[in-house]
Scaffold this motif. Structure first.
Motif, PDB file in Angstrom:
ATOM      1  N   MET A  73       0.863  -1.174   0.000  1.00  0.00           N
ATOM      2  CA  MET A  73       0.000   0.000   0.000  1.00  0.00           C
ATOM      3  C   MET A  73       0.907   1.235   0.000  1.00  0.00           C
ATOM      4  O   MET A  73       2.017   1.208   0.522  1.00  0.00           O
ATOM      5  CB  MET A  73      -0.872   0.019   1.256  1.00  0.00           C
ATOM      6  CG  MET A  73      -2.068  -0.908   1.172  1.00  0.00           C
ATOM      7  SD  MET A  73      -3.219  -0.563   2.506  1.00  0.00           S
ATOM      8  CE  MET A  73      -4.317  -1.986   2.336  1.00  0.00           C
ATOM      9  N   ASP A  74       0.401   2.334  -0.580  1.00  0.00           N
ATOM     10  CA  ASP A  74       1.186   3.571  -0.537  1.00  0.00           C
ATOM     11  C   ASP A  74       1.093   4.180   0.865  1.00  0.00           C
ATOM     12  O   ASP A  74       0.401   3.670   1.735  1.00  0.00           O
ATOM     13  CB  ASP A  74       0.700   4.559  -1.610  1.00  0.00           C
ATOM     14  CG  ASP A  74      -0.754   4.938  -1.434  1.00  0.00           C
ATOM     15  OD1 ASP A  74      -1.172   5.211  -0.297  1.00  0.00           O
ATOM     16  OD2 ASP A  74      -1.487   4.951  -2.436  1.00  0.00           O
ATOM     17  N   VAL A  75       1.814   5.278   1.069  1.00  0.00           N
ATOM     18  CA  VAL A  75       1.913   5.860   2.410  1.00  0.00           C
ATOM     19  C   VAL A  75       0.548   6.332   2.923  1.00  0.00           C
ATOM     20  O   VAL A  75       0.256   6.230   4.117  1.00  0.00           O
ATOM     21  CB  VAL A  75       2.944   7.017   2.439  1.00  0.00           C
ATOM     22  CG1 VAL A  75       2.502   8.173   1.556  1.00  0.00           C
ATOM     23  CG2 VAL A  75       3.183   7.494   3.855  1.00  0.00           C
ATOM     24  N   PHE A  76      -0.317   6.790   2.017  1.00  0.00           N
ATOM     25  CA  PHE A  76      -1.641   7.214   2.474  1.00  0.00           C
ATOM     26  C   PHE A  76      -2.465   6.013   2.936  1.00  0.00           C
ATOM     27  O   PHE A  76      -3.063   6.027   4.007  1.00  0.00           O
ATOM     28  CB  PHE A  76      -2.392   7.970   1.373  1.00  0.00           C
ATOM     29  CG  PHE A  76      -3.760   8.399   1.819  1.00  0.00           C
ATOM     30  CD1 PHE A  76      -3.914   9.559   2.567  1.00  0.00           C
ATOM     31  CD2 PHE A  76      -4.878   7.635   1.528  1.00  0.00           C
ATOM     32  CE1 PHE A  76      -5.171   9.949   3.017  1.00  0.00           C
ATOM     33  CE2 PHE A  76      -6.135   8.015   1.971  1.00  0.00           C
ATOM     34  CZ  PHE A  76      -6.283   9.182   2.713  1.00  0.00           C
ATOM     35  N   GLY A  77      -2.483   4.967   2.112  1.00  0.00           N
ATOM     36  CA  GLY A  77      -3.217   3.759   2.476  1.00  0.00           C
ATOM     37  C   GLY A  77      -2.723   3.194   3.804  1.00  0.00           C
ATOM     38  O   GLY A  77      -3.520   2.818   4.665  1.00  0.00           O
ATOM     39  N   VAL A 102      -3.985   5.211   6.692  1.00  0.00           N
ATOM     40  CA  VAL A 102      -5.390   4.918   6.994  1.00  0.00           C
ATOM     41  C   VAL A 102      -5.500   3.612   7.778  1.00  0.00           C
ATOM     42  O   VAL A 102      -6.201   3.536   8.794  1.00  0.00           O
ATOM     43  CB  VAL A 102      -6.244   4.846   5.701  1.00  0.00           C
ATOM     44  CG1 VAL A 102      -7.632   4.317   5.999  1.00  0.00           C
ATOM     45  CG2 VAL A 102      -6.319   6.223   5.052  1.00  0.00           C
ATOM     46  N   VAL A 103      -4.791   2.583   7.326  1.00  0.00           N
ATOM     47  CA  VAL A 103      -4.840   1.302   8.031  1.00  0.00           C
ATOM     48  C   VAL A 103      -4.275   1.465   9.447  1.00  0.00           C
ATOM     49  O   VAL A 103      -4.824   0.921  10.413  1.00  0.00           O
ATOM     50  CB  VAL A 103      -4.068   0.214   7.251  1.00  0.00           C
ATOM     51  CG1 VAL A 103      -3.998  -1.077   8.059  1.00  0.00           C
ATOM     52  CG2 VAL A 103      -4.752  -0.052   5.911  1.00  0.00           C
ATOM     53  N   PHE A 162      -4.354   4.139  11.260  1.00  0.00           N
ATOM     54  CA  PHE A 162      -5.367   4.872  12.017  1.00  0.00           C
ATOM     55  C   PHE A 162      -6.498   3.943  12.469  1.00  0.00           C
ATOM     56  O   PHE A 162      -6.885   3.940  13.636  1.00  0.00           O
ATOM     57  CB  PHE A 162      -5.934   6.008  11.163  1.00  0.00           C
ATOM     58  CG  PHE A 162      -6.466   7.123  11.987  1.00  0.00           C
ATOM     59  CD1 PHE A 162      -5.656   8.195  12.322  1.00  0.00           C
ATOM     60  CD2 PHE A 162      -7.770   7.105  12.474  1.00  0.00           C
ATOM     61  CE1 PHE A 162      -6.128   9.231  13.127  1.00  0.00           C
ATOM     62  CE2 PHE A 162      -8.252   8.124  13.274  1.00  0.00           C
ATOM     63  CZ  PHE A 162      -7.431   9.196  13.594  1.00  0.00           C
ATOM     64  N   PRO A 211      -5.107  11.399  17.575  1.00  0.00           N
ATOM     65  CA  PRO A 211      -4.745  11.527  16.159  1.00  0.00           C
ATOM     66  C   PRO A 211      -3.287  11.941  15.960  1.00  0.00           C
ATOM     67  O   PRO A 211      -2.612  11.433  15.052  1.00  0.00           O
ATOM     68  CB  PRO A 211      -5.703  12.613  15.642  1.00  0.00           C
ATOM     69  CG  PRO A 211      -6.871  12.558  16.549  1.00  0.00           C
ATOM     70  CD  PRO A 211      -6.335  12.158  17.888  1.00  0.00           C
ATOM     71  N   LEU A 255      -0.469  10.053  13.835  1.00  0.00           N
ATOM     72  CA  LEU A 255       0.259  10.715  12.748  1.00  0.00           C
ATOM     73  C   LEU A 255       1.768  10.585  12.968  1.00  0.00           C
ATOM     74  O   LEU A 255       2.524  10.363  12.017  1.00  0.00           O
ATOM     75  CB  LEU A 255      -0.133  12.192  12.664  1.00  0.00           C
ATOM     76  CG  LEU A 255      -1.492  12.486  12.044  1.00  0.00           C
ATOM     77  CD1 LEU A 255      -1.733  13.995  11.992  1.00  0.00           C
ATOM     78  CD2 LEU A 255      -1.585  11.903  10.628  1.00  0.00           C
ATOM     79  N   LEU A 287      -8.910  -5.450   6.007  1.00  0.00           N
ATOM     80  CA  LEU A 287      -8.542  -4.485   4.963  1.00  0.00           C
ATOM     81  C   LEU A 287      -7.336  -4.977   4.171  1.00  0.00           C
ATOM     82  O   LEU A 287      -7.223  -4.722   2.981  1.00  0.00           O
ATOM     83  CB  LEU A 287      -8.233  -3.113   5.579  1.00  0.00           C
ATOM     84  CG  LEU A 287      -9.425  -2.350   6.149  1.00  0.00           C
ATOM     85  CD1 LEU A 287      -8.959  -1.056   6.787  1.00  0.00           C
ATOM     86  CD2 LEU A 287     -10.450  -2.047   5.061  1.00  0.00           C
TER      87      LEU A 287
END
Lengths: 181, 181, 181
Positions: free
Chosen positions: A28-32, A35-36, A38, A66, A70, A137
């Motif tokens: 998965m990319d850094v955004f995906g 999300v996982v 999180f 949060p 992050l 996921l």
């Protein structure tokens, strides 16, 4: 109270790391992966709060959660190769998080007036829903269902914690003891 | 009222069995199978209660539900080989549970003042969310999406039940009739 | 207000189409595809409303949403072959829906008194939960985790929308501008 809060943040941090690591492993990319991470970190607490009708949801009312999650993103990617050297790291992370979240979930349910059995279930839900969602996921068979040790640790933690409460152990000592187990 | 409650418990029991059986078949351990059984049995009702903002969640306020599910665990494992002889058992279990949960979900939504269409959807949600979650956790394509018969039964149950209400049939008769269909 | 509402309905319609199309592609029957379409269309908003403790859930209080989704079923099947000619259709549908739902989710969270960071997260949740659930049900690796463009668009939409609010742009202009991006 301060110790509980600190433990909760540490649990959140290690859960986020476990989510980011597993997501990265399946490319998965850094955004995906974020999300996982999180969802892994806040999934259990969120479902617990919804079931208890406890609003606002913990992480929506306290920005520390949060921010901790992050922070776990660059930490995990920077540590990446070094973490890989320790094949048991993710396992230990998960186990620590599970024990911590079980205790916190139980305590919250008891404070809402539920009986010890339901409180134990809320503890387990707090502890495992994030990891199960992470695995769904990432299309893995949920780890909790393959590694009996997790569940056992979680259940043992719940029982010991409750016995500790009954015996009127000093509360902070009780937390440390349960986590150690 | 007593009959509804009994039917709900039976539905919970058969849903738990279906979850435990499918989980066992993919070699989950007894703890994993119990979790899947639990989620299968209470998933639909939990989502229904959350959507209706009905607190406390049914199974958290009435210990009979968790106990019925716990009882399903040894029952399923003890019956194991005998259940295997009946290849349609799990199918029938699922269908009975779906019909029962649809009716109970509809009635609850109507009592919260929602219109019959939304009530029908709450009925379906009560009936299928548990099974869908079971199939997602066990990495199967959700059964509800492959077996049109389920959905049809569920929909038919909802319509017949509603017509029954409109025609002022005696309530208990209506339940029996809908389930029979 | 009217424009927001219209955009929300359009987003609901295109999300339902994307769910129905993906479900049909893996040979679900029309009922299964409708369920997936429904979940895709209302999943994000439902989770957002549950997290915000906003009851009744939007689509349960306004029948227009369920009706729009029901209308998407025959539309998608009738258009079927023609939609197939446009390989990017589903991608564009998804992107439009994501931008619209992000904005609406943010605005709702802000109106509940949450800070812009949490509002941004609620926007993202509104936008992606439906699609992620669709992909989990259809056993695909969630699209959002594979296509960075979605997430980026979603994040950019949120930031631009917030800046727009701060700069006191006329509200409807702001919506159009964000969606255009």
């Amino acid at each position: 109270m301060d110790l509980i809060y600190l433990l909760d943040l540490i649990g959140t941090f290690v859960f986020a790391i476990s989510g980011i690591r597993i997501a990265s492993r399946i490319n998965m990319d850094v955004f995906g992966a974020s999300v996982v991470g999180f969802v892994t970190a806040i999934g259990g607490g969120t479902v617990r709060d919804l079931l208890l009708d406890s609003h606002p949801i913990t992480w929506m009312a306290d920005m520390t959660y949060p921010l901790v999650i992050l922070a776990a993103v660059p930490f995990t990617f920077l540590m990446g190769k070094r973490l890989n050297n320790y094949s048991k790291t993710i396992f230990i992370f998960d186990t620590i998080g599970i024990a911590l979240f079980t205790i916190i979930g139980m305590e919250k349910a008891l404070s809402f007036g539920f009986n010890p059995f339901i409180a134990g279930m809320m503890g387990m839900i707090s502890a495992v829903v994030g990891g199960v969602t992470r695995d769904v996921l990432c299309r893995e068979v949920p780890l909790i269902f393959r590694k009996e040790i997790y569940a056992t640790a979680c259940l043992a933690g719940a029982i010991i914690f409750y016995l500790g409460l009954e015996l009127s152990l000093p509360e902070n000592l009780n937390y440390l003891f349960t986590t150690a187990v």
